[in-house]
Scaffold this motif. Structure first.
Motif, short mmCIF file in Angstrom:
data_model
loop_
_atom_site.label_atom_id
_atom_site.label_comp_id
_atom_site.label_asym_id
_atom_site.label_seq_id
_atom_site.Cartn_x
_atom_site.Cartn_y
_atom_site.Cartn_z
N PHE D 83 0.82 -1.08 0.03
CA PHE D 83 -0.11 -0.03 0.18
C PHE D 83 0.84 1.16 0.11
O PHE D 83 0.43 2.33 -0.59
N PHE D 84 1.94 1.17 0.79
CA PHE D 84 2.87 2.28 0.84
C PHE D 84 3.39 2.68 -0.76
O PHE D 84 3.36 3.80 -0.94
N ARG D 85 3.57 1.66 -1.38
CA ARG D 85 4.08 1.97 -2.83
C ARG D 85 3.06 2.43 -3.73
O ARG D 85 3.26 3.33 -4.31
N ARG D 86 1.80 1.64 -3.65
CA ARG D 86 0.50 2.27 -4.33
C ARG D 86 0.38 3.53 -4.24
O ARG D 86 -0.04 4.30 -5.12
N LEU D 87 0.53 3.88 -2.67
CA LEU D 87 0.05 5.47 -2.26
C LEU D 87 1.17 6.44 -3.15
O LEU D 87 0.71 7.75 -3.32
N ARG D 88 2.05 5.77 -3.48
CA ARG D 88 3.02 6.73 -4.13
C ARG D 88 3.04 6.76 -5.54
O ARG D 88 3.93 7.30 -6.32
N GLY D 89 1.91 5.97 -5.77
CA GLY D 89 1.80 5.89 -7.43
C GLY D 89 2.58 5.07 -8.04
O GLY D 89 3.07 4.96 -9.32
N LEU D 90 3.33 3.99 -7.30
CA LEU D 90 4.19 3.05 -7.84
C LEU D 90 3.47 1.58 -8.03
O LEU D 90 2.87 1.21 -7.10
N PRO D 91 4.02 0.91 -8.99
CA PRO D 91 3.52 -0.35 -9.01
C PRO D 91 3.97 -1.22 -8.06
O PRO D 91 5.09 -1.11 -7.15
N VAL D 92 3.37 -2.39 -7.24
CA VAL D 92 3.48 -3.02 -6.23
C VAL D 92 4.66 -3.88 -6.61
O VAL D 92 4.58 -4.68 -7.63
N ILE D 93 5.70 -4.07 -5.90
CA ILE D 93 6.70 -5.08 -6.28
C ILE D 93 6.91 -6.12 -5.10
O ILE D 93 6.46 -5.81 -4.02
#
Lengths: 220, 72, 244, 191
Positions: D83-93
């Protein structure tokens, strides 16, 4: 896009903690079913009371379920992280309100017809009940968010939130329940619906800004 | 003067209880506000006076920037 | 003008200025109240419908007017405080609340008592009285929020946001209460209608209104001075003041 | 006013240690820098631009780790980090490789609520490698860390600094494995 990510997060958290989602619904049904005991089981009397009772119960259910969506994030520090990663507090407040409505407001609307039956609400009033709640509960969630965000830093803030928010809920309550009353008398209620829609749109535009500002203050 | 006698004035045309309770309530409200003001001031003065001699209010800490080894 | 506005921002300057003006303001308040009461009680005619109870109007109307004006002052001060981050404006906003709450309570009480002879009951869900009641809840909410937050600047800013949200909601509440009132009671029942005011009643009303506003000014200035002491307790000039 | 005399800059590729006793306002200073606190006076600049003008751009390049881990105990480690990555607009890895370094690989699917405090802090530190940022502001990162994690943190910091990253961290004792370029001390005000 960031709004979608926030909503996914809300739904994921809620998914893990289904009890917390059912509690407001049970409360809604419970409060409503108190009235036959308090007043009388007689159909006519209940039908007269039904619009106001169901609306007040829905209002209280929304109010009391606010805490679950904000206090938890505040206490475990994730609210700060959300503020930093999304950057705009208003967007965060809006996402929280939408999440709160999807997981609490909407279910209330779906359960309302059943309660209408409990209180012998006539059919066309049932329709009005669903419509007024559909327009009213989002406004309740949005306005409630302001009160909740203002009191995040205060412990045991449940009662305080109610004191701050209930006066602001009065217009929604007035137009909501009077709409249903008009319907149960066979009168047109589109005026009430229009006013509810107006309040909803006003809340949609202004409330997140105020709630966002309150978030910044509570976390500073 | 719209009243002929003092007794007439007190009777207030039969509405004495209503009119005089209202005037009394107004006086009371004003008095309560003024009393609140004075009590607040007295309490503030005391707390400041008590606070003043013993505990020095925490003066703000100064920031000192020390450049450590420049080589790394 | 800008210099004056920024000078107003310095607590010490305001404290001294208010200090000089206060005695005169209190004197003016007493004078106006004496004159107003004399006009209201002695030198104005009874109403042909309501008789002597009309004299309550000279209290209820100014109190109700002041309760609204006080909330507006609080909201404007809150906007100034949040936008320009002026400590003084927070002090003014916080000082308005208790005075406004007391005036709203007074307006409610006098309204109810004034209504008794007309409606025969001690409380009537009249549109104006109901709006006053909601206004009282807004005031109490503001004070409760401010008192619940321990850290001064956080309490100030949170309460300021609430005051602004409240002032935006006031017209909506007022409109919906009016709408609700006409819906249920219809316009037939005589609302707390101010009787047709003829000239002889205008003078007492204006004098009492002036008296109430003078009182508002005096008590607000005093309260703001107290709030300044509370906020500037750590500064030297307050310490010198306390020691003197 | 808590602190005054604030005038320092964090150059590109630098590690700054903020040192000061308890309650001297270290945390408040860090939170102010992140924009979480209200600075009464003065401005914060990011790459020459005042942050107030475009806070979103600044926050995208900032990673602030505070006292509380900021993780949801109902969600698993992978979901939290995702979720932290998604919130930054980044794809989840897949966080597996990073968790591996911290010895948490086995717990990826577990709820954060079932982890110990130390493990939760390690999950928080894992974010350092999962979220691209140019400025790290770390509040007492060494708390409740075992020895391997301290070495891992030191190595991660040094690597980040080599790439031109900026780090500002507070701690009672300095991280001995890596020398700070700059040291900021908060002097207790002598009454």
């Amino acid at each position: 896009m960031r709004l979608a990510a926030l909503l996914r997060r809300e739904i994921a958290i809620a998914g893990r903690n289904k009890a917390a989602i059912l509690i407001p619904l049970v409360f809604f049904v419970l409060v409503t079913s108190l009235f036959p005991f308090a007043v009388s089981p007689d159909a006519d009397q209940l039908a007269l009371l039904a619009p106001g009772v169901i609306w007040v119960a829905a209002l209280l259910a929304t109010l009391l379920s606010l805490e679950h969506f904000y206090q938890g994030d505040y206490l475990d520090g994730s609210l700060e992280q959300l503020l930093l990663t999304t950057g705009s507090p208003a967007l965060l407040a809006l996402a929280k309100s939408i999440g709160h409505w999807l997981l609490t407001g909407l279910p209330l609307v779906l359960v309302a017809p059943m309660l209408g039956l409990l209180l012998h609400l006539p059919l066309d009033a049932q329709v009005a009940m669903v419509l007024t709640l559909l327009l009213g509960t989002p406004a309740l969630c949005l306005i409630g968010a302001i009160g909740m965000c203002l009191t995040l830093g205060i412990n045991r803030n449940g009662i305080l939130v109610s004191l701050l928010i209930l006066p602001l809920y009065i217009p929604v309550l007035i137009f909501g329940s009077s709409g249903v009353q008009a319907a149960s008398l066979g009168l047109p209620y589109d005026g009430q619906l229009a006013l509810l829609a107006a309040i909803f749109i006003l809340a949609l535009v202004l409330a997140p800004v105020a709630a966002g500002h309150a978030l910044k203050i509570s976390t500073s | 003067m719209s009243f002929t006698s003092f007794a007439d004035f007190l009777a207030m045309g039969g509405y004495a209880p209503y009119v005089w309770t209202c005037y009394g309530a107004t006086l009371l409200t004003l008095a309560v506000i003024v009393a609140g003001l004075r009590r607040q001031k007295k309490k503030l003065m005391e707390t400041i006076r008590l606070q003043h001699p013993e505990r020095q209010a925490v003066a703000p800490g100064r920031i000192v920037v020390k450049q450590t080894a420049e080589d790394s | 003008m800008w210099l004056w506005f920024s000078r107003l921002g310095s607590p010490k300057w305001f404290y001294e200025l208010a200090g000089r003006w206060l005695p005169w303001t209190w004197a003016l308040t007493v004078l106006l109240f004496v004159a107003g009461s004399a006009l209201a009680l002695l030198f104005s005619p009874p109403d042909y419908q309501q008789g002597e109870t009309v004299r309550i109007m000279y209290l209820h109307v100014p109190a109700a007017f002041l309760s609204m004006a006080c909330y507006l002052t609080m909201a404007i001060a809150s906007v100034i405080a949040l936008v320009w981050r002026m400590k003084m404006a927070f002090a003014v906003a916080r000082s308005c609340a208790p005075i406004g709450a007391a005036m709203t309570a007074l307006a409610l009480f006098t309204g109810a008592v004034w209504g008794k002879p007309i409606w025969g009951t001690w409380w009537e869900w009249d549109a104006r009285l109901t709006s006053e009641l909601v206004l009282l809840f807004l005031y109490l909410g503001y004070i409760a929020l401010h008192e619940s937050i321990s850290e001064q600047s956080q309490a100030d800013r949170a309460a300021a946001v609430l005051a602004i949200v409240g002032v935006v909601n006031l017209p909506i509440i007022h409109f919906s209460v009016d709408w609700w009132n006409t819906l249920h009671q219809g316009a037939s029942i005589s609302r707390l209608q101010k009787p047709a005011i003829d000239a002889s009643m205008l003078w007492p009303l204006f004098t009492m209104l002036a008296a109430f506003f003078a009182f508002f000014a005096a008590s607000l200035m005093s309260r703001v001075r107290n709030e300044i002491l509370k906020r500037e307790a750590a500064s030297r000039w307050v310490k010198a003041l306390v020691k003197a | 006013m808590l602190l005054h005399g604030l005038d320092f800059s964090l150059p590109e590729g630098s590690l700054t240690w903020l040192q000061g006793g308890n309650g001297t306002g270290k945390t408040s200073l860090l939170r102010c820098l992140c924009g979480l606190g209200e600075a009464e006076a003065g401005d914060i600049f990011w790459q020459g631009e005042p942050v107030a003008r475009d806070p979103v751009r600044f926050h995208q390049e900032l990673l602030y780790l505070g006292h509380k881990p900021g993780l949801k105990s109902e969600l698993s480690i992978a979901e939290n980090l995702g979720f932290f990555r998604r919130l930054r607009g980044l794809p989840v890895i897949d966080p597996e490789p990073v968790l591996e370094q911290l010895g948490l690989a086995r717990y990826a699917g577990q709820y954060v609520g079932s982890l110990s405090a130390g493990q939760q802090r390690k999950v928080m530190l894992a974010r350092l490698l999962l979220e691209p940022a140019r400025l790290w502001i770390l509040d007492e990162p060494l708390v409740a860390l075992d020895h391997e994690s301290r070495d891992w943190l030191a190595a991660t910091m040094m690597a980040f600094r080599e790439e031109g990253g900026i780090i500002l961290y507070t701690s009672h004792q300095p991280l001995d494995q890596v020398r700070p370029d700059q040291q900021i001390a908060i002097q207790e005000a002598t009454p």
